[in-house]
Scaffold this motif. Structure first.
Motif, PDB file in Angstrom:
ATOM      1  N   TYR A  25     -15.794   3.734  18.867  1.00  0.00           N
ATOM      2  CA  TYR A  25     -15.761   4.896  17.991  1.00  0.00           C
ATOM      3  C   TYR A  25     -15.582   4.410  16.593  1.00  0.00           C
ATOM      4  O   TYR A  25     -14.947   3.418  16.453  1.00  0.00           O
ATOM      5  CB  TYR A  25     -14.556   5.713  18.278  1.00  0.00           C
ATOM      6  CG  TYR A  25     -14.544   6.579  19.583  1.00  0.00           C
ATOM      7  CD1 TYR A  25     -15.675   6.753  20.489  1.00  0.00           C
ATOM      8  CD2 TYR A  25     -13.542   7.461  20.097  1.00  0.00           C
ATOM      9  CE1 TYR A  25     -15.963   7.220  21.592  1.00  0.00           C
ATOM     10  CE2 TYR A  25     -13.504   7.751  21.380  1.00  0.00           C
ATOM     11  CZ  TYR A  25     -14.796   8.104  22.175  1.00  0.00           C
ATOM     12  OH  TYR A  25     -14.852   8.576  23.247  1.00  0.00           O
ATOM     13  N   HIS A  28       0.164   5.221  30.809  1.00  0.00           N
ATOM     14  CA  HIS A  28       1.032   6.311  30.660  1.00  0.00           C
ATOM     15  C   HIS A  28       2.295   6.132  31.585  1.00  0.00           C
ATOM     16  O   HIS A  28       3.099   6.785  31.696  1.00  0.00           O
ATOM     17  CB  HIS A  28       0.476   7.646  30.816  1.00  0.00           C
ATOM     18  CG  HIS A  28      -0.301   7.744  31.978  1.00  0.00           C
ATOM     19  ND1 HIS A  28      -1.605   8.355  32.239  1.00  0.00           N
ATOM     20  CD2 HIS A  28      -0.072   7.622  33.261  1.00  0.00           C
ATOM     21  CE1 HIS A  28      -2.131   8.325  33.477  1.00  0.00           C
ATOM     22  NE2 HIS A  28      -1.091   7.977  34.127  1.00  0.00           N
ATOM     23  N   GLU A  69      -5.324   1.458  30.539  1.00  0.00           N
ATOM     24  CA  GLU A  69      -4.872   1.760  31.869  1.00  0.00           C
ATOM     25  C   GLU A  69      -5.487   0.848  32.882  1.00  0.00           C
ATOM     26  O   GLU A  69      -5.821   1.535  33.825  1.00  0.00           O
ATOM     27  CB  GLU A  69      -4.858   3.354  32.203  1.00  0.00           C
ATOM     28  CG  GLU A  69      -4.385   4.045  31.102  1.00  0.00           C
ATOM     29  CD  GLU A  69      -4.558   5.567  31.536  1.00  0.00           C
ATOM     30  OE1 GLU A  69      -3.960   5.801  32.842  1.00  0.00           O
ATOM     31  OE2 GLU A  69      -4.063   6.560  30.510  1.00  0.00           O
ATOM     32  N   PHE A 101     -11.939  14.840  16.611  1.00  0.00           N
ATOM     33  CA  PHE A 101     -13.301  15.391  17.131  1.00  0.00           C
ATOM     34  C   PHE A 101     -13.445  16.573  16.707  1.00  0.00           C
ATOM     35  O   PHE A 101     -12.281  17.310  15.802  1.00  0.00           O
ATOM     36  CB  PHE A 101     -12.888  15.387  18.666  1.00  0.00           C
ATOM     37  CG  PHE A 101     -12.749  13.790  19.023  1.00  0.00           C
ATOM     38  CD1 PHE A 101     -14.134  13.129  19.140  1.00  0.00           C
ATOM     39  CD2 PHE A 101     -11.767  13.325  19.576  1.00  0.00           C
ATOM     40  CE1 PHE A 101     -14.103  11.793  19.670  1.00  0.00           C
ATOM     41  CE2 PHE A 101     -11.657  11.888  20.308  1.00  0.00           C
ATOM     42  CZ  PHE A 101     -12.835  11.045  20.072  1.00  0.00           C
ATOM     43  N   ALA A 154      -7.329  13.617  17.209  1.00  0.00           N
ATOM     44  CA  ALA A 154      -7.058  12.783  18.453  1.00  0.00           C
ATOM     45  C   ALA A 154      -6.044  11.528  18.029  1.00  0.00           C
ATOM     46  O   ALA A 154      -5.223  11.315  18.646  1.00  0.00           O
ATOM     47  CB  ALA A 154      -8.134  12.243  19.063  1.00  0.00           C
ATOM     48  N   ILE A 173     -10.111  18.762  17.102  1.00  0.00           N
ATOM     49  CA  ILE A 173      -8.879  18.306  17.571  1.00  0.00           C
ATOM     50  C   ILE A 173      -8.581  16.876  16.803  1.00  0.00           C
ATOM     51  O   ILE A 173      -9.645  16.265  16.638  1.00  0.00           O
ATOM     52  CB  ILE A 173      -9.020  18.299  19.089  1.00  0.00           C
ATOM     53  CG1 ILE A 173      -7.375  17.218  19.605  1.00  0.00           C
ATOM     54  CG2 ILE A 173     -10.052  17.379  19.739  1.00  0.00           C
ATOM     55  CD1 ILE A 173      -7.098  17.666  21.039  1.00  0.00           C
ATOM     56  N   SER A 190      -0.600  12.249  28.750  1.00  0.00           N
ATOM     57  CA  SER A 190      -2.079  12.394  28.898  1.00  0.00           C
ATOM     58  C   SER A 190      -2.549  13.188  27.585  1.00  0.00           C
ATOM     59  O   SER A 190      -2.051  14.191  27.187  1.00  0.00           O
ATOM     60  CB  SER A 190      -2.381  12.991  30.018  1.00  0.00           C
ATOM     61  OG  SER A 190      -3.717  13.224  30.221  1.00  0.00           O
ATOM     62  N   GLY A 191      -3.690  12.739  26.914  1.00  0.00           N
ATOM     63  CA  GLY A 191      -4.366  13.204  25.911  1.00  0.00           C
ATOM     64  C   GLY A 191      -3.538  12.986  24.549  1.00  0.00           C
ATOM     65  O   GLY A 191      -4.166  13.852  23.613  1.00  0.00           O
ATOM     66  N   CYS A 192      -2.813  12.259  24.560  1.00  0.00           N
ATOM     67  CA  CYS A 192      -2.055  12.022  23.296  1.00  0.00           C
ATOM     68  C   CYS A 192      -3.008  11.067  22.188  1.00  0.00           C
ATOM     69  O   CYS A 192      -2.609  10.658  21.058  1.00  0.00           O
ATOM     70  CB  CYS A 192      -0.785  11.455  23.621  1.00  0.00           C
ATOM     71  SG  CYS A 192      -0.918   9.619  23.837  1.00  0.00           S
ATOM     72  N   GLY A 193      -4.215  10.637  22.744  1.00  0.00           N
ATOM     73  CA  GLY A 193      -4.954   9.753  21.795  1.00  0.00           C
ATOM     74  C   GLY A 193      -4.865   8.010  21.956  1.00  0.00           C
ATOM     75  O   GLY A 193      -5.327   7.612  21.506  1.00  0.00           O
ATOM     76  N   LYS A 194      -4.231   7.804  23.149  1.00  0.00           N
ATOM     77  CA  LYS A 194      -4.292   6.186  23.366  1.00  0.00           C
ATOM     78  C   LYS A 194      -5.865   5.698  23.640  1.00  0.00           C
ATOM     79  O   LYS A 194      -5.933   4.651  22.715  1.00  0.00           O
ATOM     80  CB  LYS A 194      -3.419   6.055  24.857  1.00  0.00           C
ATOM     81  CG  LYS A 194      -2.194   6.665  24.868  1.00  0.00           C
ATOM     82  CD  LYS A 194      -1.287   6.470  26.260  1.00  0.00           C
ATOM     83  CE  LYS A 194      -2.074   7.035  27.355  1.00  0.00           C
ATOM     84  NZ  LYS A 194      -1.947   8.367  27.507  1.00  0.00           N
ATOM     85  N   SER A 195      -6.486   6.168  24.500  1.00  0.00           N
ATOM     86  CA  SER A 195      -7.748   5.733  24.814  1.00  0.00           C
ATOM     87  C   SER A 195      -8.541   5.924  23.316  1.00  0.00           C
ATOM     88  O   SER A 195      -9.418   4.844  23.046  1.00  0.00           O
ATOM     89  CB  SER A 195      -8.607   6.690  25.741  1.00  0.00           C
ATOM     90  OG  SER A 195      -7.896   6.432  27.029  1.00  0.00           O
ATOM     91  N   THR A 196      -8.351   6.756  22.442  1.00  0.00           N
ATOM     92  CA  THR A 196      -9.058   6.994  21.537  1.00  0.00           C
ATOM     93  C   THR A 196      -8.756   5.869  20.470  1.00  0.00           C
ATOM     94  O   THR A 196      -9.591   5.121  19.901  1.00  0.00           O
ATOM     95  CB  THR A 196      -8.838   8.467  20.910  1.00  0.00           C
ATOM     96  OG1 THR A 196      -9.289   9.450  21.816  1.00  0.00           O
ATOM     97  CG2 THR A 196      -9.743   8.642  19.522  1.00  0.00           C
TER      98      THR A 196
END
Ligand SMILES: Nc1ncnc2c1ncn2[C@@H]1O[C@H](COP(=O)(O)OP(=O)(O)OP(=O)(O)O)[C@@H](O)[C@H]1O
Ligand SMILES: [Mg+2]
Lengths: 297, 360
Positions: B52, B191, B158, B12, B17, B15, B37-43
């Motif tokens: 994406y 998570h 999740e 992004f 991701a 960052i 959280s924010g480690c790129g799982k959803s991405t």
């Protein structure tokens, strides 16, 4: 608050409402009732405010007045001409603006300008655009080999001219309302629909339209009511005349003529009452249709 | 159908991701993507779904390169974190939606949707709108909608995070059951480590867009590849003690405690020694760690003690049969195979070698 209303709470509520209610009653409700009653004055001495006779004469009179019939017809054409096109156009533009496009804010402002500009200024500009000799519109049409049209002086073109201007004028407000509605639709539904295999068009018809239906409903009711009430645009565009040969005479213009120009208060009130009934019927029809098709969360 | 990721990267604006992920998810496998959280799982999931498009790298479904293919065409099933059920459609219509998009005849679509609804046990709710369902029921609708078109791949982001503890437990067993019943390849983002360890065939642990370790759940717990993996898994968390190399062995920072480890593959200047609280036991027989008990609390059937050695605090879960008191001195030890070593500088695991090998 899941309390049941009691006499006490109701009374308290009314107390809070009282100031606004008083103003509404004096300046809105009372005149409405008076004009409703006035439409039944058959023999009226307005210098002394004495009514000699009540009856349905006014109703019979206006329905025998060819001008009123013309006014009804013109208003109908106006509503039919303005409302659907305006809704389609503004929804289309709103959908485009809602995409992540460059300069979206700039375009939003552009489209909203007509709404914040006074009708008189707008009409002056448009009477230039429509000018048969120097007008911009005829100039453009000239490119396509179309002869100059006397937009404002030809009875056949006065109503289209009025409709075009009104569509343009109402666009901004509708677009803003549609944009607000579109922003309320969660992005997640579009993602889910994509995963479910829906093409862009399918996403529009299956997600956008149903979830936008309350907004479409709201805009169409407001537009129809406003359409039936059209007056300023006519007055300003045709310099205080209802168009050439009454070709842009609308119901509210008819009321204005009867009231201010001819001092026929009874007839004016009757026409206003008829207009009220028409709007009322249309709104009821829309509510019934709406209950069937509109989705509320 | 195997899913193969090759150097998958998603950047992004400023960052990264997802950072150069290369892995294979086997046919019929349930893989958990785990990480903070924010480690790129959803991405990663969004990349798999096609919602994406990656900055670089490729995705293969079987032999087919689907990297540039739009989400509409990939034919995957996805359960979103917030379910994203269409609010204006009934449960039945929601489940039928993917079939309607595929132009399946209405009658057949209805039958398949009902069948799927039975599978997730919501057959009695078909006429309700999503707004009239509980969280757990909504989730089942979302699963049914994802499965009804018989996708090759099921992605779940999740899906249980909005549920209460009990329902979560029930639903994750349910997801496992359905996944095995349908025999579908599934990627499950969470998570919650317990969730990941209990439900999946394989766990991928991510941090800052990079896969730290991928292995079977128990293996990840028993043999963490690096310090991050060790510290991420386990509750209460693993004890990590920093020790400096001295002449013959390692010394615990700011204490007189020194230990002799003779079986390490390498001996860096500074190491981190990891022992899980439940791997400690109380002993008087020449314990590795001795210190003062500063805190005792009872958690369920175990007793959690905190022991102070110099500046270091150790947490241990011990058998309540030991009559321990705050202020008393206590000896703790752990089995050799339960002690993990990491290089302080790189965080990487230091392998231990068998005693026998060492003498050889
Ligand atoms: N659309 C986006 N634009 C910019 N940055 C994004 C976007 N989506 C995610 N990111 C960033 O990418 C990183 C990974 O995000 P991602 O949503 O994949 O995390 P996650 O592991 O799913 O976290 P969580 O457990 O909180 O859901 C985050 O730092 C996030 O801020
Ligand atoms: Mg996420």
């Amino acid at each position: 608050m899941l309390e049941k209303p009691t006499w006490k709470s109701t009374l308290k509520g009314f107390l809070y409402l009282l100031p606004a209610l008083l103003i509404l009653i004096i300046f809105n409700i009372y005149p409405i009732i008076r004009s409703f009653l006035m439409s039944f004055y058959t023999d009226y001495d307005y210098f002394n405010d004495i009514v000699h006779e009540y009856g349905f004469d006014n109703f019979i009179a206006i329905f025998q007045d060819p001008n009123f019939i013309t006014a009804l017809k013109n208003t109908g054409i106006f509503v039919l001409g303005v409302v659907p096109i305006s809704i389609f156009l503004s929804m289309g533009i709103a959908v485009l603006l809602n995409n992540k496009i460059k300069l979206a804010g700039f375009f939003r402002t552009i489209y909203f300008l007509p709404f914040v500009t006074s009708v008189v200024a707008v009409s002056i500009v448009w009477s230039w655009i429509y000018h048969s000799d120097y007008g911009l519109l005829n100039y453009f049409l000239g490119w396509f080999g179309i002869d100059p049209i006397a937009w404002l002086n030809d009875p056949n073109y006065a109503m289209p001219a009025l409709i075009i201007m009104s569509i343009w004028k109402g666009l901004g407000f509708n677009i803003i309302i549609f944009l607000a509605g579109l922003q309320n639709i969660g992005e997640q539904y579009y993602l889910a629909a994509k995963v479910d295999g829906a093409s862009a068009w399918k996403r529009f018809t299956n997600i956008t339209l149903p979830l936008l239906s309350p907004t479409i409903f709201f805009v169409s009711i407001i537009s129809i009511i406003n359409g039936f009430k059209v007056f300023d645009e006519v007055f300003a565009l045709f310099n205080g005349r209802p168009g050439p040969a009454n070709s842009a005479l609308t119901v509210v213009y008819y009321i204005y003529q009867k009231f201010y120009e001819e001092w026929q208060f009874g007839l004016a009130s009757t026409a206003a009452f008829v207009l009220f009934i028409i709007i009322f019927i249309f709104t009821i029809i829309q509510l019934v249709i709406g209950r069937r098709f509109v989705h509320y969360n | 159908m195997d899913i193969r990721l090759n150097n998958l990267t998603m950047v992004f604006d400023d960052i990264t991701a997802v950072d150069q992920i290369t892995t294979t998810i086997k046919d019929g496998e349930l893989v958990s993507l785990l990480g903070p959280s924010g480690c790129g799982k959803s991405t990663t999931l969004m990349l798999l779904s096609g919602l994406y498009k990656p900055t670089s790298g490729q995705i293969f479904f079987g032999d087919q390169d689907v990297t540039k293919m739009d989400a509409e065409k990939r034919g995957i099933g996805m359960v979103f974190q917030n379910y994203a059920l269409y609010p204006h459609l009934s449960v039945l219509k929601n489940i039928m939606f993917p079939l309607k998009m595929k132009k399946v005849p209405k009658k057949e679509a209805m039958e398949r949707a009902k069948e799927m609804a039975e599978l997730v046990q919501i057959g009695h709710l078909l006429d309700r709108k999503p707004g009239q369902l509980s969280g757990g029921q909504q989730q089942r609708v979302a699963i049914a909608r994802a499965l009804v078109k018989k996708p090759n791949v099921l992605l779940l982001d999740e899906p249980l995070s909005n549920l209460d503890a009990r329902l979560r437990l029930e639903m994750r067993e349910e997801i496992r059951r359905i996944q095995q019943e349908v025999g579908i390849t599934a990627v499950f983002v969470t998570h919650d480590q317990e969730e990941a360890l209990s439900i999946s065939d394989r766990v991928m642990l991510m941090k800052s867009g990079v896969i730290q370790q991928e292995s079977r759940p128990q293996e990840m717990y028993k043999r963490p590849e690096n310090e991050f993996v060790a510290s991420f898994l386990g509750n209460p968390p693993i004890n990590l003690l920093t020790m400096k190399k001295i002449e013959n062995g390692y010394q615990l920072e700011k204490s007189a405690h020194s230990l002799l480890f003779s079986n390490l593959a390498t001996y860096p200047k500074s190491i981190r020694v990891g022992i899980r609280p439940e791997d400690f036991f109380v002993t008087k027989d020449n314990p590795r760690f001795t210190g003062e008990i500063i805190h005792i609390e009872t958690i369920g059937r175990d007793t959690l003690i905190r022991m102070q050695i110099g500046d270091t605090t150790i947490r241990a879960l011990v058998d309540p049969v030991h009559q321990l008191k705050v202020g008393a001195t206590c000896g703790l030890d752990g089995k050799e195979e339960n002690i993990h070593f990491f290089d302080s500088a790189s965080g990487q695991r230091i392998e231990t070698v068998e005693r026998g090998e060492k003498h050889a």
